[in-house]
Design a protein around this motif. Structure first.
Motif, PDB file in Angstrom:
ATOM      1  N   GLY A  52      13.310  32.976  19.455  1.00  0.00           N
ATOM      2  CA  GLY A  52      12.901  34.330  19.710  1.00  0.00           C
ATOM      3  C   GLY A  52      14.159  34.968  20.702  1.00  0.00           C
ATOM      4  O   GLY A  52      15.182  34.729  20.562  1.00  0.00           O
ATOM      5  N   TYR A  53      13.593  35.507  21.653  1.00  0.00           N
ATOM      6  CA  TYR A  53      14.457  35.974  22.968  1.00  0.00           C
ATOM      7  C   TYR A  53      15.358  34.940  23.697  1.00  0.00           C
ATOM      8  O   TYR A  53      16.416  35.174  24.159  1.00  0.00           O
ATOM      9  CB  TYR A  53      13.540  36.495  24.054  1.00  0.00           C
ATOM     10  CG  TYR A  53      12.999  35.542  25.061  1.00  0.00           C
ATOM     11  CD1 TYR A  53      13.515  35.416  26.228  1.00  0.00           C
ATOM     12  CD2 TYR A  53      11.801  34.974  24.635  1.00  0.00           C
ATOM     13  CE1 TYR A  53      12.801  34.503  27.015  1.00  0.00           C
ATOM     14  CE2 TYR A  53      11.151  34.212  25.420  1.00  0.00           C
ATOM     15  CZ  TYR A  53      11.774  33.792  26.478  1.00  0.00           C
ATOM     16  OH  TYR A  53      11.185  32.964  27.609  1.00  0.00           O
ATOM     17  N   ASP A  54      14.912  33.718  23.490  1.00  0.00           N
ATOM     18  CA  ASP A  54      15.527  32.594  23.857  1.00  0.00           C
ATOM     19  C   ASP A  54      16.497  31.813  22.993  1.00  0.00           C
ATOM     20  O   ASP A  54      15.941  31.039  22.284  1.00  0.00           O
ATOM     21  CB  ASP A  54      14.565  31.518  24.491  1.00  0.00           C
ATOM     22  CG  ASP A  54      15.001  30.304  25.350  1.00  0.00           C
ATOM     23  OD1 ASP A  54      16.372  30.249  25.353  1.00  0.00           O
ATOM     24  OD2 ASP A  54      14.367  29.335  25.464  1.00  0.00           O
ATOM     25  N   GLY A  55      17.714  32.286  22.971  1.00  0.00           N
ATOM     26  CA  GLY A  55      18.577  31.672  21.921  1.00  0.00           C
ATOM     27  C   GLY A  55      19.044  30.289  22.236  1.00  0.00           C
ATOM     28  O   GLY A  55      19.628  29.653  21.262  1.00  0.00           O
ATOM     29  N   ILE A  63      26.810  31.048  16.348  1.00  0.00           N
ATOM     30  CA  ILE A  63      25.530  30.953  16.127  1.00  0.00           C
ATOM     31  C   ILE A  63      24.621  30.445  17.133  1.00  0.00           C
ATOM     32  O   ILE A  63      24.935  29.103  17.840  1.00  0.00           O
ATOM     33  CB  ILE A  63      25.286  30.056  14.690  1.00  0.00           C
ATOM     34  CG1 ILE A  63      26.042  30.553  13.584  1.00  0.00           C
ATOM     35  CG2 ILE A  63      23.789  29.838  14.325  1.00  0.00           C
ATOM     36  CD1 ILE A  63      26.243  29.751  12.279  1.00  0.00           C
ATOM     37  N   PRO A  64      23.498  30.921  17.746  1.00  0.00           N
ATOM     38  CA  PRO A  64      22.685  30.390  18.806  1.00  0.00           C
ATOM     39  C   PRO A  64      22.008  28.976  18.333  1.00  0.00           C
ATOM     40  O   PRO A  64      21.841  28.707  17.415  1.00  0.00           O
ATOM     41  CB  PRO A  64      21.703  31.352  18.822  1.00  0.00           C
ATOM     42  CG  PRO A  64      21.599  32.422  17.691  1.00  0.00           C
ATOM     43  CD  PRO A  64      22.829  31.985  17.008  1.00  0.00           C
ATOM     44  N   GLU A  65      21.830  28.343  19.389  1.00  0.00           N
ATOM     45  CA  GLU A  65      21.320  26.966  19.271  1.00  0.00           C
ATOM     46  C   GLU A  65      19.966  27.019  18.534  1.00  0.00           C
ATOM     47  O   GLU A  65      19.305  26.193  17.727  1.00  0.00           O
ATOM     48  CB  GLU A  65      20.986  26.351  20.699  1.00  0.00           C
ATOM     49  CG  GLU A  65      20.275  25.050  20.805  1.00  0.00           C
ATOM     50  CD  GLU A  65      19.934  24.488  21.810  1.00  0.00           C
ATOM     51  OE1 GLU A  65      19.026  23.421  22.249  1.00  0.00           O
ATOM     52  OE2 GLU A  65      20.180  25.105  22.921  1.00  0.00           O
ATOM     53  N   ASP A  94      11.747  32.460  13.720  1.00  0.00           N
ATOM     54  CA  ASP A  94      12.602  32.530  15.036  1.00  0.00           C
ATOM     55  C   ASP A  94      11.743  33.420  15.931  1.00  0.00           C
ATOM     56  O   ASP A  94      11.976  34.688  16.001  1.00  0.00           O
ATOM     57  CB  ASP A  94      13.856  33.198  14.394  1.00  0.00           C
ATOM     58  CG  ASP A  94      14.722  33.726  15.712  1.00  0.00           C
ATOM     59  OD1 ASP A  94      14.621  33.121  16.859  1.00  0.00           O
ATOM     60  OD2 ASP A  94      15.467  34.576  15.704  1.00  0.00           O
ATOM     61  N   GLU A  95      10.710  32.820  16.559  1.00  0.00           N
ATOM     62  CA  GLU A  95       9.793  33.775  17.315  1.00  0.00           C
ATOM     63  C   GLU A  95       9.755  32.693  18.588  1.00  0.00           C
ATOM     64  O   GLU A  95       9.489  31.482  18.653  1.00  0.00           O
ATOM     65  CB  GLU A  95       8.524  34.142  16.839  1.00  0.00           C
ATOM     66  CG  GLU A  95       8.503  34.938  15.692  1.00  0.00           C
ATOM     67  CD  GLU A  95       7.350  35.247  15.266  1.00  0.00           C
ATOM     68  OE1 GLU A  95       6.990  36.649  14.791  1.00  0.00           O
ATOM     69  OE2 GLU A  95       6.418  34.633  14.968  1.00  0.00           O
ATOM     70  N   CYS A 126       2.767  11.376  18.088  1.00  0.00           N
ATOM     71  CA  CYS A 126       4.339  11.431  18.232  1.00  0.00           C
ATOM     72  C   CYS A 126       4.791  12.789  18.256  1.00  0.00           C
ATOM     73  O   CYS A 126       4.393  13.697  17.652  1.00  0.00           O
ATOM     74  CB  CYS A 126       4.851  10.492  17.448  1.00  0.00           C
ATOM     75  SG  CYS A 126       6.620  10.038  17.343  1.00  0.00           S
ATOM     76  N   MET A 127       5.708  13.046  19.068  1.00  0.00           N
ATOM     77  CA  MET A 127       6.414  14.199  18.833  1.00  0.00           C
ATOM     78  C   MET A 127       8.129  14.144  19.187  1.00  0.00           C
ATOM     79  O   MET A 127       8.657  13.502  19.929  1.00  0.00           O
ATOM     80  CB  MET A 127       5.944  15.004  20.291  1.00  0.00           C
ATOM     81  CG  MET A 127       6.446  16.640  20.165  1.00  0.00           C
ATOM     82  SD  MET A 127       8.159  17.197  20.701  1.00  0.00           S
ATOM     83  CE  MET A 127       8.092  16.580  22.313  1.00  0.00           C
ATOM     84  N   VAL A 128       8.867  14.640  18.386  1.00  0.00           N
ATOM     85  CA  VAL A 128      10.340  14.891  18.529  1.00  0.00           C
ATOM     86  C   VAL A 128      10.690  16.042  18.660  1.00  0.00           C
ATOM     87  O   VAL A 128      10.341  17.155  17.824  1.00  0.00           O
ATOM     88  CB  VAL A 128      11.083  14.175  17.217  1.00  0.00           C
ATOM     89  CG1 VAL A 128      12.512  14.415  17.272  1.00  0.00           C
ATOM     90  CG2 VAL A 128      10.486  12.928  17.010  1.00  0.00           C
ATOM     91  N   SER A 129      11.591  16.621  19.819  1.00  0.00           N
ATOM     92  CA  SER A 129      11.870  18.016  19.996  1.00  0.00           C
ATOM     93  C   SER A 129      13.334  18.026  19.719  1.00  0.00           C
ATOM     94  O   SER A 129      14.112  17.178  20.164  1.00  0.00           O
ATOM     95  CB  SER A 129      11.609  18.330  21.517  1.00  0.00           C
ATOM     96  OG  SER A 129      12.106  19.684  21.953  1.00  0.00           O
ATOM     97  N   ILE A 130      13.665  19.065  18.896  1.00  0.00           N
ATOM     98  CA  ILE A 130      15.262  19.163  18.561  1.00  0.00           C
ATOM     99  C   ILE A 130      16.071  20.072  19.464  1.00  0.00           C
ATOM    100  O   ILE A 130      15.311  21.202  19.212  1.00  0.00           O
ATOM    101  CB  ILE A 130      15.228  19.591  17.032  1.00  0.00           C
ATOM    102  CG1 ILE A 130      14.418  18.659  16.038  1.00  0.00           C
ATOM    103  CG2 ILE A 130      16.596  19.700  16.296  1.00  0.00           C
ATOM    104  CD1 ILE A 130      14.749  17.127  16.115  1.00  0.00           C
ATOM    105  N   HIS A 131      16.968  19.725  19.836  1.00  0.00           N
ATOM    106  CA  HIS A 131      17.819  20.685  20.474  1.00  0.00           C
ATOM    107  C   HIS A 131      19.451  20.486  20.194  1.00  0.00           C
ATOM    108  O   HIS A 131      19.790  19.438  19.403  1.00  0.00           O
ATOM    109  CB  HIS A 131      17.688  20.162  21.980  1.00  0.00           C
ATOM    110  CG  HIS A 131      16.429  21.090  22.422  1.00  0.00           C
ATOM    111  ND1 HIS A 131      16.284  22.210  23.033  1.00  0.00           N
ATOM    112  CD2 HIS A 131      15.294  20.560  22.550  1.00  0.00           C
ATOM    113  CE1 HIS A 131      15.205  22.446  23.686  1.00  0.00           C
ATOM    114  NE2 HIS A 131      14.326  21.447  23.207  1.00  0.00           N
ATOM    115  N   MET A 132      20.268  21.191  20.613  1.00  0.00           N
ATOM    116  CA  MET A 132      21.466  21.102  20.707  1.00  0.00           C
ATOM    117  C   MET A 132      22.169  21.089  22.199  1.00  0.00           C
ATOM    118  O   MET A 132      21.598  21.762  23.028  1.00  0.00           O
ATOM    119  CB  MET A 132      22.236  22.338  19.857  1.00  0.00           C
ATOM    120  CG  MET A 132      21.953  22.395  18.475  1.00  0.00           C
ATOM    121  SD  MET A 132      22.313  20.927  17.383  1.00  0.00           S
ATOM    122  CE  MET A 132      20.844  20.869  16.835  1.00  0.00           C
ATOM    123  N   ASN A 133      23.321  20.529  22.320  1.00  0.00           N
ATOM    124  CA  ASN A 133      24.066  20.298  23.621  1.00  0.00           C
ATOM    125  C   ASN A 133      25.161  21.120  23.732  1.00  0.00           C
ATOM    126  O   ASN A 133      25.684  21.793  22.652  1.00  0.00           O
ATOM    127  CB  ASN A 133      24.481  18.885  23.704  1.00  0.00           C
ATOM    128  CG  ASN A 133      24.246  18.487  25.166  1.00  0.00           C
ATOM    129  OD1 ASN A 133      23.994  18.944  25.955  1.00  0.00           O
ATOM    130  ND2 ASN A 133      24.098  16.890  25.298  1.00  0.00           N
TER     131      ASN A 133
END
Length: 238
Positions: A52-55, A63-65, A94-95, A126-133
């Motif tokens: 959403g507002y947090d790209g 392209i935003p993360e 995308d919210e 179990c939890m996996v959080s997906i991000h980019m650096n």
């Protein structure tokens, strides 16, 4: 004030509805017809960072993360579901999980609280959080995994993830690190995966590629299976 209250009410109704849908999906996935699948009965959280507002950060492509995160998270979730797991998503579109205009105070923390509530309400294990650096020096590249230093399960999961991610880019292997990320409160076996650096032109191009995203998802699944196999008396076979 009335408009603000209405916006909050709409958001709460949306979150409740999303949770109910997740519970319906859990009931479906636990049908006996799927009991032969290797991950039958496992309830796993998949978090696509930002939205959403947090790209999030933005790399060479513009392209935003948040877009990369969602694409890979959905690939991971689909692969887990095919193996019989119940997947609880923090978001599938995308919210953001707050109204950024009406929400006061520390918006990011409140948004993360809503993600944690979704995971808590659905009893994930179990939890996996997906991000980019992203980094100021373009030369930095490679995946990195973070865990809560107080959770042995999370560290074990992070170790399995880093070992498998090494195969994708052995020249830029990193060690899993303890990190102070609020989303890691989702459950003891939680890990945050920074899949690569959007500030590195060649790695950013790879991360845009659907084939590479599928490879990343496969590695994350294999890492989870490895983690499961390391647990006592799970009966898991890879």
């Amino acid at each position: 004030m009335k408009k603000q209250s209405l916006a909050v009410l709409i958001l709460l109704v949306g979150l409740v509805g999303f949770t109910l849908i997740q519970k319906e999906n859990i009931a479906q996935a636990l049908s006996p017809q799927f009991s032969a699948l290797p991950l039958y009965g496992r309830v796993i959280g998949v978090d696509a960072g930002h939205g959403g507002y947090d790209g999030g950060c933005v790399g060479f492509s513009g392209i935003p993360e948040k877009t990369f995160n969602l694409q890979i998270a959905m690939s991971v979730g689909k692969a887990l579901e095919e193996k019989g797991a119940v997947v609880v998503y923090s978001r599938t579109t995308d919210e953001a999980l707050i109204d950024p205009v009406r929400t006061t105070g520390y918006k990011k923390r409140k948004e993360l609280d809503n993600r944690l509530k979704i995971f808590s309400d659905n009893g994930i294990e179990c939890m996996v959080s997906i991000h980019m650096n992203k980094f100021s020096q373009e030369s930095q590249r490679g995946a990195q995994v973070f865990f809560d230093r107080e959770q042995e399960e999370g560290e074990a999961l992070a170790q399995a993830l880093e070992q498998r991610l090494f195969v994708l880019d052995p020249d830029y292997a990193r060690q899993p690190s303890a990190g102070d990320y609020y989303i890691l409160n989702a459950c003891p076996a939680s890990a945050l995966v920074e899949c690569g650096f959007l500030s590195n032109e060649s790695e950013c191009a790879k991360l845009e590629d659907g084939g590479y995203q599928t490879k990343l998802a496969a590695v994350i699944i294999a890492s989870y299976l490895q983690y499961r196999q390391s647990l006592p008396q799970t009966g898991m076979v890879i």
